[in-house]
Design a protein around this motif. Structure first.
Motif, PDB file in Angstrom:
ATOM      1  N   ALA A   1       0.302  -0.946  -0.258  1.00  0.00           N
ATOM      2  CA  ALA A   1      -0.174   0.132   0.086  1.00  0.00           C
ATOM      3  C   ALA A   1       1.260   1.082   0.629  1.00  0.00           C
ATOM      4  N   ALA A   2       2.215   0.693   0.065  1.00  0.00           N
ATOM      5  CA  ALA A   2       2.232   2.770   0.360  1.00  0.00           C
ATOM      6  C   ALA A   2       4.876   1.847   0.002  1.00  0.00           C
ATOM      7  N   THR A   3       5.081   2.602  -0.359  1.00  0.00           N
ATOM      8  CA  THR A   3       6.827   2.308  -1.346  1.00  0.00           C
ATOM      9  C   THR A   3       7.559   3.425  -0.651  1.00  0.00           C
ATOM     10  N   THR A   4       8.508   2.442   0.015  1.00  0.00           N
ATOM     11  CA  THR A   4       9.336   4.083   0.711  1.00  0.00           C
ATOM     12  C   THR A   4      10.965   3.716   0.264  1.00  0.00           C
ATOM     13  N   LEU A   5      11.070   5.572  -0.668  1.00  0.00           N
ATOM     14  CA  LEU A   5      12.979   5.227  -0.200  1.00  0.00           C
ATOM     15  C   LEU A   5      13.569   5.745   0.366  1.00  0.00           C
ATOM     16  N   THR A   6      15.076   5.312   0.556  1.00  0.00           N
ATOM     17  CA  THR A   6      16.475   6.447   1.435  1.00  0.00           C
ATOM     18  C   THR A   6      17.021   6.145   0.397  1.00  0.00           C
ATOM     19  N   ILE A   7      17.376   7.309   0.947  1.00  0.00           N
ATOM     20  CA  ILE A   7      18.652   8.248   0.534  1.00  0.00           C
ATOM     21  C   ILE A   7      19.868   8.996   1.947  1.00  0.00           C
ATOM     22  N   ASP A   8      20.942   8.287   1.582  1.00  0.00           N
ATOM     23  CA  ASP A   8      21.616   9.183   2.226  1.00  0.00           C
ATOM     24  C   ASP A   8      22.413   9.446   1.721  1.00  0.00           C
ATOM     25  N   LEU A   9      22.853  10.622   2.285  1.00  0.00           N
ATOM     26  CA  LEU A   9      24.258  11.823   2.390  1.00  0.00           C
ATOM     27  C   LEU A   9      25.135  11.337   2.965  1.00  0.00           C
TER      28      LEU A   9
ATOM     29  N   LEU B   1      17.071  10.275   3.827  1.00  0.00           N
ATOM     30  CA  LEU B   1      16.136  11.649   4.120  1.00  0.00           C
ATOM     31  C   LEU B   1      14.990  10.218   3.350  1.00  0.00           C
ATOM     32  N   PHE B   2      13.979  10.150   4.256  1.00  0.00           N
ATOM     33  CA  PHE B   2      12.788   9.139   3.804  1.00  0.00           C
ATOM     34  C   PHE B   2      11.686   9.470   3.114  1.00  0.00           C
ATOM     35  N   TYR B   3      11.341   9.143   1.846  1.00  0.00           N
ATOM     36  CA  TYR B   3      10.384   9.646   1.055  1.00  0.00           C
ATOM     37  C   TYR B   3       9.315   8.205   0.832  1.00  0.00           C
TER      38      TYR B   3
ATOM     39  N   ARG C   1       7.617  12.565   3.863  1.00  0.00           N
ATOM     40  CA  ARG C   1       8.940  12.428   4.017  1.00  0.00           C
ATOM     41  C   ARG C   1      10.016  13.198   5.776  1.00  0.00           C
ATOM     42  N   SER C   2      10.546  12.610   5.747  1.00  0.00           N
ATOM     43  CA  SER C   2      11.656  12.472   7.074  1.00  0.00           C
ATOM     44  C   SER C   2      12.524  12.661   7.132  1.00  0.00           C
ATOM     45  N   ALA C   3      13.641  13.101   8.223  1.00  0.00           N
ATOM     46  CA  ALA C   3      15.375  12.773   7.748  1.00  0.00           C
ATOM     47  C   ALA C   3      15.480  11.978   9.005  1.00  0.00           C
ATOM     48  N   HIS C   4      16.787  11.499   9.086  1.00  0.00           N
ATOM     49  CA  HIS C   4      16.982  10.451  10.271  1.00  0.00           C
ATOM     50  C   HIS C   4      18.595  11.687  10.459  1.00  0.00           C
ATOM     51  N   ILE C   5      19.660  12.427  11.484  1.00  0.00           N
ATOM     52  CA  ILE C   5      20.465  12.269  11.281  1.00  0.00           C
ATOM     53  C   ILE C   5      21.398  12.049  12.884  1.00  0.00           C
ATOM     54  N   ARG C   6      22.514  11.797  11.675  1.00  0.00           N
ATOM     55  CA  ARG C   6      23.872  10.965  12.534  1.00  0.00           C
ATOM     56  C   ARG C   6      24.731  11.525  12.743  1.00  0.00           C
TER      57      ARG C   6
END
Length: 741
Positions: free
Chosen positions: A138-146, A157-159, A170-175
């Protein structure tokens, strides 16, 4: 597949047949080449901006490189030639705030993962009524790492794109993967750079008792911003906005909707440069925000939602309504009818006895009302607003057998029982404050501002949350309480966290709202069937963060039906009817002094969660009979009102008329609310044009006042309309029922 990846082009295309978003890695940076109506997949490299512009900086020779301030970055930084507001800023130990985030990888997976400690949308609900995340198409997620190589900072980054809705989460995980501490001073959840500025911004503004009125204006060069610094989303600027083409109306044209799954300080702005490109951003307000990250520590931003419509504002709103009901709210109550309630507040305020409450409940039960809610004044030393907050123990002078006793007596009448709490607040005149004065938010050496004799508890302190949870759990575990009204009547001042050091003071506002969410989570873990209605002086925290826990929110403390037309109309742009707490109240109204017919008060409140807030013990027998009829009518049409597609027909802001309607998914049934605000002498002909029906189908249309009865085609009802010239005078209203013949 809803996410198409071309590794050779380093291009990512999110699409579901209605909306498309195209991302590409250009010179190591992630850019957005296109966002809008769905397009076939292609090589979109031709959309990269390579134009030379005077005074623009570039990382290589100015006649060969690409100019940063004209690229459509997905998660932009400041300092490398992009002079627009960045999505991220990080203070480093040497004083620098410069980062250079480069693409380092990606992943695609079915479904959608929850955000730790925060509300967020989910992919779907299974047959058992449980949310499904990772194992769902029902949903698909793309994550992109910077990654910033110099500091070791990484951003994921989550899409998430939903299969059936033109919405991208959209959201972002920062480490901090480096070896030095970092301080995050800005962390947007959402950034979108658009190639032009030919958009109107519709924002939703107001104040206590006049929340969420839409205001529309064209974008202009510079920044148009709405925000909150109050520790809550607030009634002044709602954390949501629509960006519509100038020609877009309710029924046609392109529009984006942007909203935040968050209940604290926010910043939503549109920045237009002098080349007529637009940057949209949404996230935690960076003012006063500073999140300390030791090596190995991370930070998760809240979730933002971008919706798109090519068919006008009604379609955009209906998309967000379905997202709330099917992908955000707890499935326990999301599409399930809640009981019709009566709240004692405007009937008694603080002046009540148990006998008075039971008399009110008996009359309510006779009218078919299903839930009795005991509001403020039942606990501690609470006989006015200057004492008792924080002491969640029943006052034995008012309730001799406690909450369990009155709940049992209400249940014996055949009704459910509900209870008011304001768990985030404390009075100085309370046992809790006397035992723990340090638990109230205050800055050492400064005055402690006060409102309504109350102070804000530090929900960033786990001990505080534990204490309030234990008190609430003791009540709920020992009494049959089906419903909580969760109030929040004061914003945060003198923000300081006495439990943490100087380097963590910029974290308080976010940690506070995480504490609120944690209390919700713990209560539902113990009492999964509990209904919690959100309330914050009415609609001061009406946002998607609260809706993830509360199936309904008290829309406004203003219960005047005419005022509620505007409030509920504006609220409907992002929030479904089923989420809007709406009551029939006393007349003259306690907020405006205005007197309106009982029928109109009900006809407005029915386009919300339905209830009463009036003293039935002083109500005439004629009105009690009418109330019983209203309750029965609402119950028979609640499914259509709450789960149908809402269409706004006539806006109330000219102070003359207002109309809206709800249409069933199969277009076989509709219910229409038609209202006069101020009557017009010698008025011209008036026609009401319906929406959402099948053009060729025949419909039987009747009005509840018996003045209209006809069979017409859907095409006639939508394009010829209904003659409602006879509707009047001031504050008159009419409900039409539309059924396929």
């Amino acid at each position: 597949m809803s996410i198409i990846v071309n590794d050779n082009l380093q291009q990512f295309h999110l699409t579901n047949g209605t909306v498309s978003m195209v991302l590409k890695v250009v010179d190591g940076k992630l850019v957005n080449l296109y966002t809008g109506a769905a397009v076939p997949d292609s090589d979109f490299s031709y959309l990269i901006d390579d134009h030379f512009r005077v005074q623009s900086a570039t990382p290589s020779d100015e006649h060969e490189g690409r100019f940063a301030e004209h690229q459509r970055f997905e998660y932009p930084e400041f300092g490398h030639g992009d002079y627009r507001h960045p999505a991220i800023e990080v203070a480093q130990s040497n004083g620098s705030r410069l980062t250079d985030l480069k693409f380092t990888g990606y992943a695609v997976h079915d479904g959608k993962s929850p955000l730790p400690g925060m509300p967020s949308t989910f992919a779907a609900v299974n047959a058992d009524g449980r949310t499904i995340n990772d194992a769902s198409d029902a949903a698909t997620t793309l994550t992109i790492d910077l990654t910033d190589e110099l500091t070791g900072l990484s951003v994921r980054l989550f899409y998430t794109i939903f299969r059936d809705e033109p919405v991208i989460a959209r959201s972002a995980h920062i480490r901090n993967n480096g070896n030095q501490p970092l301080t995050l001073t800005r962390a947007a959840s959402f950034n979108l750079d658009l190639p032009d500025a030919n958009w109107d911004m519709i924002e939703f503004t107001g104040a206590w008792a006049r929340e969420r009125e839409p205001h529309r204006q064209p974008l202009h060069q510079g920044i148009q911003q709405i925000e909150s610094l109050r520790g809550a989303s607030g009634p002044y600027f709602s954390p949501a906005a629509v960006f519509a083409r100038p020609e877009t109306n309710e029924d046609a044209g392109e529009a984006f909707g942007l909203t935040f799954v968050y209940s604290g300080n926010f910043d939503l702005h549109a920045e237009v440069d002098t080349y007529q490109s637009t940057r949209l951003q949404l996230g935690i307000n960076p003012f006063g925000f500073a999140w300390h990250l030791e090596p190995g520590e991370s930070f998760q931003t809240p979730e933002a939602l971008l919706g798109f419509s090519a068919n006008g504002l009604n379609a955009l709103s209906q998309t967000f309504h379905r997202i709330v009901l099917d992908h955000l709210q707890r499935p326990t109550w999301a599409r399930r009818e809640r009981p019709v309630l009566i709240n004692n507040w405007e009937a008694t305020y603080f002046d009540f006895t148990e006998d008075k409450l039971l008399e009110l409940a008996r009359l309510a039960q006779q009218a078919g009302i299903e839930l009795f809610v005991l509001d403020d004044g039942w606990f501690g030393a609470r006989t006015s607003d200057n004492a008792g907050l924080g002491d969640w123990v029943a006052n034995p002078d008012r309730l001799p057998q406690g909450i369990a006793g009155i709940a049992s007596k209400i249940n014996d009448l055949g009704m459910k029982f509900g209870l008011w709490f304001e768990p985030e607040m404390v009075n100085k005149n309370s046992d809790l404050y006397r035992a723990h004065p340090d638990w109230a938010i205050a800055t050492p050496g400064h005055i402690q501002s006060v409102y309504r004799h109350q102070y804000v508890l530090n929900f960033a302190n786990r001990d505080v949350v534990d204490n309030i949870y234990d008190q609430m759990h003791a009540i709920l575990a020992n009494a049959n309480v089906a419903y909580i009204k969760w109030d929040m009547n004061r914003f945060i001042t003198e923000a300081f966290d006495a439990t943490r050091g100087a380097e963590h003071q910029g974290e308080l506002m976010h940690r506070y709202i995480l504490g609120v969410y944690a209390l919700y989570e713990r209560l539902f873990a113990s009492f999964p069937d509990l209904i919690i209605e959100g309330c914050a002086s009415g609609g001061s925290r009406f946002d998607y963060g609260i809706l993830a826990y509360s199936p309904q929110i008290w829309t406004s403390d203003d219960t005047d039906a005419v005022e509620r037309m505007s409030i509920q109309y504006g609220t409907s742009f992002f929030f479904p009817v089923a989420t809007m707490g709406a009551h029939v109240s006393i007349t003259p109204n306690h907020q405006t002094g205005r007197s309106e017919p009982l029928s109109t008060r009900a006809n407005v409140a029915m386009f919300g969660t339905f209830g009463y807030e009036m003293d039935l013990t002083s109500t005439s027998q004629e009105d009690l009979a009418e109330i019983a009829d209203q309750v029965a009518f609402f119950k028979s049409h609640a499914e259509l009102l709450h789960n149908g597609d809402l269409y706004r027909l006539v806006a109330p802001f000219d102070h003359r008329r207002m109309a809206w309607m709800s249409v069933s998914a199969d277009r076989a049934h509709a219910i229409v609310g038609d209202y006069v605000i101020l009557g017009v002498p010698n008025k011209p002909k008036s026609r009401l044009y319906l929406r959402g029906l099948d053009t060729d189908a025949r419909y039987h249309v009747t009005s509840t006042d018996g003045k209209f009865d006809a069979v017409r085609s859907g095409g006639e009802l939508m394009h010829v309309g209904i003659d409602d010239t006879d509707l009047g005078p001031d504050f008159a209203s009419r409900i039409y029922l539309v059924d396929r013949a």
